[in-house]
Design an enzyme around this catalytic site. Structure first.
Site, short mmCIF file in Angstrom:
data_model
loop_
_atom_site.label_atom_id
_atom_site.label_comp_id
_atom_site.label_asym_id
_atom_site.label_seq_id
_atom_site.Cartn_x
_atom_site.Cartn_y
_atom_site.Cartn_z
N CYS A 41 0.81 -1.22 0.00
CA CYS A 41 0.00 0.00 0.00
C CYS A 41 0.84 1.27 0.00
O CYS A 41 0.34 2.34 -0.36
CB CYS A 41 -0.93 0.01 1.21
SG CYS A 41 -2.14 -1.32 1.21
N SER B 73 -24.37 10.83 2.12
CA SER B 73 -25.60 10.54 2.84
C SER B 73 -25.43 9.48 3.92
O SER B 73 -26.40 9.11 4.60
CB SER B 73 -26.68 10.08 1.85
OG SER B 73 -26.27 8.89 1.19
N HIS C 38 -9.13 3.32 -2.06
CA HIS C 38 -7.75 2.90 -1.82
C HIS C 38 -7.24 2.03 -2.97
O HIS C 38 -7.17 0.81 -2.86
CB HIS C 38 -7.71 2.13 -0.49
CG HIS C 38 -6.35 1.69 -0.06
ND1 HIS C 38 -5.17 2.27 -0.48
CD2 HIS C 38 -5.98 0.68 0.80
CE1 HIS C 38 -4.14 1.65 0.08
NE2 HIS C 38 -4.61 0.69 0.85
N CYS D 109 0.31 2.15 6.46
CA CYS D 109 0.60 0.76 6.80
C CYS D 109 0.70 -0.05 5.52
O CYS D 109 0.13 0.29 4.50
CB CYS D 109 -0.46 0.20 7.73
SG CYS D 109 -2.14 0.23 7.05
#
Length: 386
Positions: A91, A206, A342, A372
């Site tokens: 990541c 919402s 992501h 992380c």
């Protein structure tokens, strides 16, 4: 002394990483190539000056295989003399691309370099690069005979260790959507138009606590009860990051050259740190990475005006806040991955764009980004307003 600066940074809108998602019709090379083209157009930099393109991409197989950065450079029409390399730090891949680019500038290896990242999770699924094989091997299994666990289980372990309940995580998730919605225009300043798509598809303005509270537990595995009796099972899709398509890129240069060319830097790199941590707990790396970077620079947590901590799961950021003592109002001011998505190889670009924006909006002098990473790792990057 040489200083590496971000001349500009932009990204695509983030689309849902599934069939029918807003960007899923595009080839990953084309998505990234169009991002590179937009960066060159917005900055006006001569493409012949670019000395390298460093690209983050996690699942380097299929349409993202064989150094996708090089394919995108050529597809974007850059000179054939511009090389590229593609890296995988899970990541943190795009963040690592930026760090390597900036470190290369500081060291004198580059004067002009592009760092970026791309991930099309609708077209290249997670774990597809493993090809059904054991990617660890006998010596790894000998050290960890019980094996590692899914990141969702790691998020549950973090929630248990730091005493984070479902309500706290759902409230943090709702905050992410609310902040991102309020910052649509600010975020949008660094988002390019892709075939008429200009906004992040996963944002749910919402959303409510009641709606989040009605979602089912995502990772419950009763077979793990004896191994992890402390888990209370509270992680859901609503308090986790979204599976996403996206790309981003930054033009990083030596400061004096940027000024000579009439370019105005948006921020400067001020420090870097990488760490390894418990690979079972896995997602706690931002805590020691932050501590290492602050100690290296002689700073305290209160010296940092804005933080971007990747919202892989709400529990990751909440545990980081509890451990570091960071002011929550300084964290993820424009929302995070729970709301915005992501795309794993590209997410670092989105965090950095938001961090730069926070400093430009008057947050203060220093910004810190940390993410992380699978396998128990983390990056931390310090930037400074110029």
């Amino acid at each position: 002394m040489r200083r590496a600066v971000i001349v500009d940074i932009l990204r695509t809108p983030f689309g849902k990483g599934r069939e029918g998602g807003a960007l899923s019709h595009l080839h990953p090379v084309d998505l990234y190539a169009r991002t590179l083209q937009a960066l060159l157009a917005r900055t006006g930099i001569d493409p012949d000056l670019v000395e390298d393109v460093i690209t983050g991409c996690v699942i380097q197989v299929g349409e993202q295989a064989a150094n996708i950065g090089r394919q995108a450079v050529l597809a974007a029409g850059l000179p054939e003399t511009v090389p590229s390399v593609t890296l995988d730090r899970k990541c943190g891949s795009a963040q690592q691309a930026m760090d390597f680019a900036a470190q290369g500038v500081i060291a004198g290896a580059y004067d002009v370099v592009i760092a970026g990242g791309v991930e099309m999770m609708s077209r290249v699924s997670m774990k597809s690069n493993r090809m059904g094989k054991d990617n660890m091997g006998p010596m790894f299994h000998a050290r960890y005979p019980d094996g590692l666990v899914h990141q969702g289980i790691s998020a549950e372990l973090i929630a248990a260790k730091w005493g984070l309940d479902r309500d706290a995580m759902d409230r943090f998730a709702l905050r992410s959507h609310q902040l991102a919605d309020a910052a649509r225009d600010r975020i949008g300043a660094d988002v390019i138009d892709i075939d008429g798509v200009t906004a992040d598809e996963g944002l749910r303005p919402s959303s409510t606590l009641d709606a989040l509270g009605g979602l089912r537990i995502a990772f419950q595995d009763d077979a793990l009860h004896d191994r992890f009796p402390q888990i209370n099972w509270s992680v859901t899709a609503g308090n986790s990051s979204q599976v996403t398509d996206g790309a981003g890129a930054a033009l990083i240069m030596e400061e004096s050259l940027a000024l000579k060319l009439g370019l105005t830097p948006r921020a400067a790199f001020a420090g870097f740190a990488t760490v390894g941590d418990d690979p079972v707990m896995m997602l706690t790396g931002p805590i020691p990475a932050t501590a290492k970077l602050l100690a290296r620079k002689g700073l305290t947590i209160d010296d940092i005006a804005a933080f971007e901590v990747n919202e892989a799961f709400a529990s990751v950021v909440l545990a980081w806040q509890a451990e570091t003592g960071a002011d929550p109002d300084r964290v993820n001011r424009y929302g995070g991955a729970i709301a915005l998505g992501h795309p794993v190889g590209a997410s670092g670009m989105r965090l950095m764009a938001n961090l730069v924006a926070a400093l430009e909006d008057g947050a203060g002098r220093y910004g810190l980004q940390t993410m992380c990473e699978s396998g128990g790792m983390a990056n931390a990057t310090l930037i400074e307003r110029v």
